[in-house]
Design a protein around this motif. Structure first.
Motif, PDB file in Angstrom:
ATOM      1  N   LYS A   1       0.884  -1.179   0.040  1.00  0.00           N
ATOM      2  CA  LYS A   1      -0.212  -0.066  -0.068  1.00  0.00           C
ATOM      3  C   LYS A   1       0.690   1.124  -0.034  1.00  0.00           C
ATOM      4  N   GLU A   2       0.198   2.325  -0.351  1.00  0.00           N
ATOM      5  CA  GLU A   2       0.920   3.663  -0.225  1.00  0.00           C
ATOM      6  C   GLU A   2       1.443   3.948   1.079  1.00  0.00           C
ATOM      7  N   PRO A   3       2.436   4.484   1.427  1.00  0.00           N
ATOM      8  CA  PRO A   3       3.313   5.462   0.342  1.00  0.00           C
ATOM      9  C   PRO A   3       4.595   4.646  -0.262  1.00  0.00           C
ATOM     10  N   LEU A   4       4.590   3.593   0.345  1.00  0.00           N
ATOM     11  CA  LEU A   4       5.890   2.781  -0.201  1.00  0.00           C
ATOM     12  C   LEU A   4       6.060   2.845  -1.717  1.00  0.00           C
ATOM     13  N   ARG A   5       7.298   3.003  -2.216  1.00  0.00           N
ATOM     14  CA  ARG A   5       7.611   3.033  -3.531  1.00  0.00           C
ATOM     15  C   ARG A   5       8.669   1.954  -4.013  1.00  0.00           C
ATOM     16  N   VAL A   6       9.655   1.705  -2.848  1.00  0.00           N
ATOM     17  CA  VAL A   6      10.769   0.955  -3.221  1.00  0.00           C
ATOM     18  C   VAL A   6      10.697  -0.201  -1.961  1.00  0.00           C
ATOM     19  N   LEU A   7      10.434  -1.528  -2.356  1.00  0.00           N
ATOM     20  CA  LEU A   7      10.378  -2.527  -1.628  1.00  0.00           C
ATOM     21  C   LEU A   7      11.343  -3.829  -2.040  1.00  0.00           C
ATOM     22  N   ASN A   8      12.270  -3.911  -1.061  1.00  0.00           N
ATOM     23  CA  ASN A   8      13.351  -4.839  -1.413  1.00  0.00           C
ATOM     24  C   ASN A   8      13.500  -5.871  -0.263  1.00  0.00           C
ATOM     25  N   LEU A   9      12.944  -7.166  -0.450  1.00  0.00           N
ATOM     26  CA  LEU A   9      12.958  -8.276   0.825  1.00  0.00           C
ATOM     27  C   LEU A   9      13.745  -9.619   0.042  1.00  0.00           C
ATOM     28  N   ARG A  10      14.707  -9.002  -0.902  1.00  0.00           N
ATOM     29  CA  ARG A  10      15.509 -10.219  -1.503  1.00  0.00           C
ATOM     30  C   ARG A  10      16.273 -11.058  -0.518  1.00  0.00           C
ATOM     31  N   ASN A  11      16.285 -12.326  -0.936  1.00  0.00           N
ATOM     32  CA  ASN A  11      17.282 -13.071  -0.097  1.00  0.00           C
ATOM     33  C   ASN A  11      16.978 -13.452   1.532  1.00  0.00           C
ATOM     34  N   ASN A  12      15.822 -13.636   1.784  1.00  0.00           N
ATOM     35  CA  ASN A  12      15.420 -14.077   3.006  1.00  0.00           C
ATOM     36  C   ASN A  12      14.811 -15.587   3.069  1.00  0.00           C
ATOM     37  N   GLN A  13      13.959 -15.871   3.754  1.00  0.00           N
ATOM     38  CA  GLN A  13      13.271 -17.297   3.791  1.00  0.00           C
ATOM     39  C   GLN A  13      11.723 -17.058   3.943  1.00  0.00           C
ATOM     40  N   LEU A  14      11.325 -15.866   3.354  1.00  0.00           N
ATOM     41  CA  LEU A  14      10.061 -15.368   3.408  1.00  0.00           C
ATOM     42  C   LEU A  14       9.155 -16.685   2.414  1.00  0.00           C
ATOM     43  N   ASN A  15       7.965 -17.065   3.030  1.00  0.00           N
ATOM     44  CA  ASN A  15       7.184 -18.213   2.438  1.00  0.00           C
ATOM     45  C   ASN A  15       5.681 -17.794   2.195  1.00  0.00           C
ATOM     46  N   GLY A  16       4.909 -18.425   1.633  1.00  0.00           N
ATOM     47  CA  GLY A  16       3.314 -18.183   1.633  1.00  0.00           C
ATOM     48  C   GLY A  16       3.405 -17.446   0.345  1.00  0.00           C
ATOM     49  N   LYS A  17       2.104 -16.936  -0.052  1.00  0.00           N
ATOM     50  CA  LYS A  17       2.104 -16.188  -1.314  1.00  0.00           C
ATOM     51  C   LYS A  17       2.371 -14.657  -1.392  1.00  0.00           C
ATOM     52  N   ILE A  18       2.474 -14.229  -2.400  1.00  0.00           N
ATOM     53  CA  ILE A  18       2.717 -12.861  -2.715  1.00  0.00           C
ATOM     54  C   ILE A  18       1.357 -12.123  -2.350  1.00  0.00           C
ATOM     55  N   PRO A  19       1.108 -10.945  -1.569  1.00  0.00           N
ATOM     56  CA  PRO A  19      -0.045 -10.420  -1.128  1.00  0.00           C
ATOM     57  C   PRO A  19      -0.929 -10.341  -2.340  1.00  0.00           C
ATOM     58  N   GLN A  20      -2.196 -10.926  -2.224  1.00  0.00           N
ATOM     59  CA  GLN A  20      -3.285 -10.907  -3.575  1.00  0.00           C
ATOM     60  C   GLN A  20      -4.136  -9.703  -3.479  1.00  0.00           C
ATOM     61  N   ASN A  21      -4.578  -9.124  -2.585  1.00  0.00           N
ATOM     62  CA  ASN A  21      -5.402  -7.789  -2.703  1.00  0.00           C
ATOM     63  C   ASN A  21      -4.726  -6.567  -2.687  1.00  0.00           C
ATOM     64  N   ILE A  22      -3.995  -6.216  -3.697  1.00  0.00           N
ATOM     65  CA  ILE A  22      -3.209  -5.010  -3.671  1.00  0.00           C
ATOM     66  C   ILE A  22      -3.907  -4.022  -4.340  1.00  0.00           C
ATOM     67  N   PRO A  23      -4.104  -2.937  -3.499  1.00  0.00           N
ATOM     68  CA  PRO A  23      -5.170  -1.886  -3.801  1.00  0.00           C
ATOM     69  C   PRO A  23      -4.538  -0.950  -4.941  1.00  0.00           C
ATOM     70  N   ILE A  24      -5.522  -0.130  -5.581  1.00  0.00           N
ATOM     71  CA  ILE A  24      -5.354   0.667  -6.921  1.00  0.00           C
ATOM     72  C   ILE A  24      -4.632   1.869  -6.183  1.00  0.00           C
TER      73      ILE A  24
END
Length: 372
Positions: A77-100
């Motif tokens: 969600k806003e206001p984030l413009r750059v998100l870097n979560l590379r090279n961790n052990q995150l699991n599950g799905k990519i968030p599905q309900n991304i707002p407009i």
């Protein structure tokens, strides 16, 4: 627990030895924070939902840690413009309900344990420029809904089906880097899709004209460079910390693609890297590849290509890597231009090839065929 109290707009604690979890009250007393980097530490545990309550946060880098659990939906969600979560052990799905209202421009969630499909709602992030979901366990088909990207990296997942889009609104005109290697894509090379890649044909820099925010952040941060991506270049796996704005790459290697190499590729005259290796491509190497005057690396190895090596390829003055090994090529290897710099390994595995590079002389028979 990792907790901060600061009135700063910029915090960078990367490249340390912070061994902690991220506190649930991480957002307390950080109301003015815009840039937050904790990359390359020993953070573990989950990413708390409270991190989204940092009200002005526009850049978050938690890459190269040991974080687990799922990606909080609120990070899309806003206001984030750059998100870097590379090279961790995150699991599950990519968030599905991304707002407009999503304002993400750069998303890097590569080198994790993510599953499921690329959500259709990711298209709600209309300012997205670069997406890297490589080295996960993502399923599904080619993401036609992201046709406005400049960089798309999906390497080493479980994607399948044909590469391409059937509907007319996915032109991918801005695309300049696409890495679909190490998946299960099949079918032939996508004629219509390749023809739409305008940014690989002409000297048009969409990035400079449309995305000014990140350049401004670069000037002040000197930390989170233009974009980071891992590719196989010149036979070596490399990680670009900063990708030149005009760099152009196509990597479709290690899939199940078949059929001929298309003449359409000869129109992509700004291309620097073309890797079609380890597929089931047939037919001859098209002479129009000699039009790719900026090409530095060409890998066609591990296919079923036949015929001769086109003489037009000697015109590729910047070509420093060539690999056509393990095909069914025949005839004389060119002995001019960059071909004089290529070793035996570039050509071996083609029983019908001969020439200086293979230390195998060629002779002309009465029927015009070449043989050793």
């Amino acid at each position: 627990m990792l907790s901060f109290q600061s009135s700063a707009s910029y915090l960078d604690f990367s490249n340390n030895n912070i061994n902690s979890i991220i506190s649930d009250d991480i957002s307390d007393n950080l109301s003015k924070l815009v840039f937050f980097c904790l990359s390359k530490n020993n953070l573990h545990g989950c990413i708390p939902q409270s991190i989204c309550k940092i009200g002005n946060l526009e850049m978050l880098d938690l890459s190269h840690n040991h974080l687990n659990g799922s990606i909080p939906d609120c990070l899309m969600k806003e206001p984030l413009r750059v998100l870097n979560l590379r090279n961790n052990q995150l699991n599950g799905k990519i968030p599905q309900n991304i707002p407009i209202t999503c304002k993400l421009e750069i998303l890097d969630i590569s080198e994790n344990l993510l599953q499921g499909q690329i959500p259709l709602s990711l298209a709600n992030c209309g300012m997205l420029d670069c997406v890297n979901i490589g080295d996960n366990q993502i399923d599904g088909t080619f993401p036609c809904h992201l046709g406005y990207l400049r960089v798309l990296v999906l390497r080493s997942n479980k994607l399948h089906g044909e590469i391409g889009c059937t509907h007319g609104d996915s032109t991918w005109e801005m695309l300049q880097i696409i890495d679909l290697s190490l998946n299960d894509f099949n079918g032939t090379l996508p004629t219509r899709l390749l023809a739409s890649w305008v940014a690989m044909k002409a000297d048009v820099d969409y990035y400079d004209t449309q995305y000014t925010f990140y350049d401004t952040m670069l000037e002040t941060s000197r930390i989170y460079n233009e974009y980071a991506m891992r590719v196989t270049l010149k036979g070596v796996k490399l990680e670009f910390v900063k990708i030149p704005t005009m760099f152009k790459l196509i990597d479709f290697s290690s899939n199940r693609l078949e059929g001929p190499i298309l003449d359409t590729l000869g129109d992509l005259k700004l291309l620097h890297v073309l890797n079609l290796s380890h597929n089931a491509l047939l037919g001859s190497i098209p002479p129009v590849l000699g039009n790719l005057g900026q090409l530095e690396s060409l890998d066609l190895s591990g296919n079923y290509l036949n015929g001769t090596i086109p003489a037009q390829l000697v015109n590729l003055n910047f070509l420093s890597v060539l690999n056509v090994s393990n095909n069914q090529l025949v005839g004389n290897i060119p002995i001019s231009g960059q071909f004089l710099t290529f070793s035996k390994s570039s050509f071996e595995g083609n029983l019908g090839l001969c020439g200086l590079q293979l230390n195998k002389s060629c002779s002309i028979t009465t029927n015009g065929m070449e043989e050793s």
